[in-house]
Every structure is written in C-alpha cells, then in structure tokens.
Design an enzyme around this catalytic site. Structure first.
Site, PDB file in Angstrom:
ATOM      1  CG  HIS A   1      48.872  59.942  49.628  1.00 30.33           C
ATOM      2  ND1 HIS A   1      48.347  59.218  50.675  1.00 30.33           N
ATOM      3  CD2 HIS A   1      48.428  59.356  48.503  1.00 30.33           C
ATOM      4  CE1 HIS A   1      47.624  58.223  50.203  1.00 30.33           C
ATOM      5  NE2 HIS A   1      47.641  58.283  48.879  1.00 30.33           N
TER       6      HIS A   1
ATOM      7  CG  ASP B   1      52.794  56.140  43.295  1.00 28.63           C
ATOM      8  OD1 ASP B   1      51.854  56.606  43.972  1.00 28.63           O
ATOM      9  OD2 ASP B   1      52.965  54.910  43.144  1.00 28.63           O
ATOM     10  CB  ILE B   2      56.721  52.746  44.755  1.00 25.62           C
ATOM     11  CG1 ILE B   2      57.892  51.790  44.720  1.00 25.62           C
ATOM     12  CG2 ILE B   2      55.423  52.024  45.066  1.00 25.62           C
ATOM     13  CD1 ILE B   2      58.220  51.180  46.079  1.00 25.62           C
TER      14      ILE B   2
ATOM     15  CG  HIS C   1      47.761  60.255  44.010  1.00 30.82           C
ATOM     16  ND1 HIS C   1      48.440  59.073  43.761  1.00 30.82           N
ATOM     17  CD2 HIS C   1      46.982  60.022  45.091  1.00 30.82           C
ATOM     18  CE1 HIS C   1      48.065  58.165  44.660  1.00 30.82           C
ATOM     19  NE2 HIS C   1      47.181  58.704  45.472  1.00 30.82           N
TER      20      HIS C   1
ATOM     21  CB  VAL D   1      49.410  54.989  51.784  1.00 28.83           C
ATOM     22  CG1 VAL D   1      50.388  55.511  52.832  1.00 28.83           C
ATOM     23  CG2 VAL D   1      50.059  53.888  50.942  1.00 28.83           C
TER      24      VAL D   1
ATOM     25  CG  ASN E   1      42.574  58.090  45.823  1.00 29.67           C
ATOM     26  OD1 ASN E   1      41.650  58.509  45.123  1.00 29.67           O
ATOM     27  ND2 ASN E   1      43.623  57.462  45.318  1.00 29.67           N
TER      28      ASN E   1
END
Ligand code: AMP
Ligand code: ZN
Length: 117
Positions: free
Chosen positions: A98, A30-31, A100, A94, A85
């Site tokens: 995805h 993750d950024i 996490h 986003v 999420n």
C-alpha cells in the site's frame, strides 16, 4: 488472499471510503488518519510488499494514481508526502502492498523516525 484485510477492502467485503478505483488499484481513506488527508492506494491483486515481484506496470499505476488522489482531496497544490512502509524495520503492519498519501497541513522536513531516537 483469504484473511488479508486489504484484499477484503479491494473486494468490498470490508467497507472503506473509496476515493478512486480502476482495474488495477483502489484508493481509500486510512482508518486512523495521521493528517487531515491520509489515503491509501492498494493493488487489487495481493502483493505482500514492494519487494514481492510486483509487475512494473502495476508499480507505475500505483504512483500514477497519487496525483489523482491528491487532486480529488484538494492537496495537489499544497503538497503531500508519499510513503511505502516495507518490512519489519519500517513497521509495516498490513502485509498487502500500500502507498500512503498524507497531506493537508505542513510537515517537518525529516521523514524518518527511528524507534530509538
Ligand atoms: P502500514 O504501517 O504502512 O502497514 O500501514 C497500514 C495502515 O493501514 C495504517 O495506517 C492503518 O491505519 C491502516 N488500516 C488498517 N486497517 C484499515 C482499514 N480497514 N481501512 C483503512 N485503513 C486501514
Ligand atoms: Zn491482500
């Protein structure tokens, strides 16, 4: 899908620190990490969220890759939290499915942070 940031990560158009990839999924850091380890696992194909008619085989792969990522990040033994999420109330930002994977230090037991709490 054009304009989707995670489709661009999957295709290599946007650079990412890829930690695992196969024919169906890509995992990358993750950024804006929320812990010492914070890696995202995405399908190569665009699905907006968990409720977007995602094939069972792909759902299985997304979760099967979690322990592989945890192993490669050195948190398989210490533990980690897995979060998906989904939609507005979960603050999904986003809109490409995805997973996490977060760990690297102890977390509190509660896993829900309501906005009005
Ligand atoms: P969510 O709130 O579940 O939609 O989470 C989206 C996550 O994507 C956030 O944790 C962001 O920090 C992360 N993110 C957004 N853009 C990028 C990117 N280009 N590379 C890696 N992670 C990103
Ligand atoms: Zn996408």
């Amino acid at each position: 899908m054009a304009e989707c940031i995670f489709c661009m990560v999957a295709s290599g158009e946007i650079p990412a620190n890829v930690v695992y990839e196969d024919d169906m999924v890509v995992a990358f850091d993750d950024i804006a990490p929320q812990g010492p380890v914070h890696t995202l696992i995405i399908p190569r194909t665009h699905y907006a969220h968990l409720g977007d008619d995602v094939p069972d085989e792909l759902l299985g792969r997304l979760l099967a890759v979690v322990p592989k990522v945890a192993e490669s990040k050195g948190i398989a033994g210490s533990g980690y939290r897995v979060i998906i999420n989904t939609g507005k109330d979960a603050s999904q930002t986003v809109h490409h499915l995805h997973v996490h994977v977060i760990g690297g230090k102890p977390m509190s037991h509660g896993m829900v942070n309501f906005a009005d709490a």
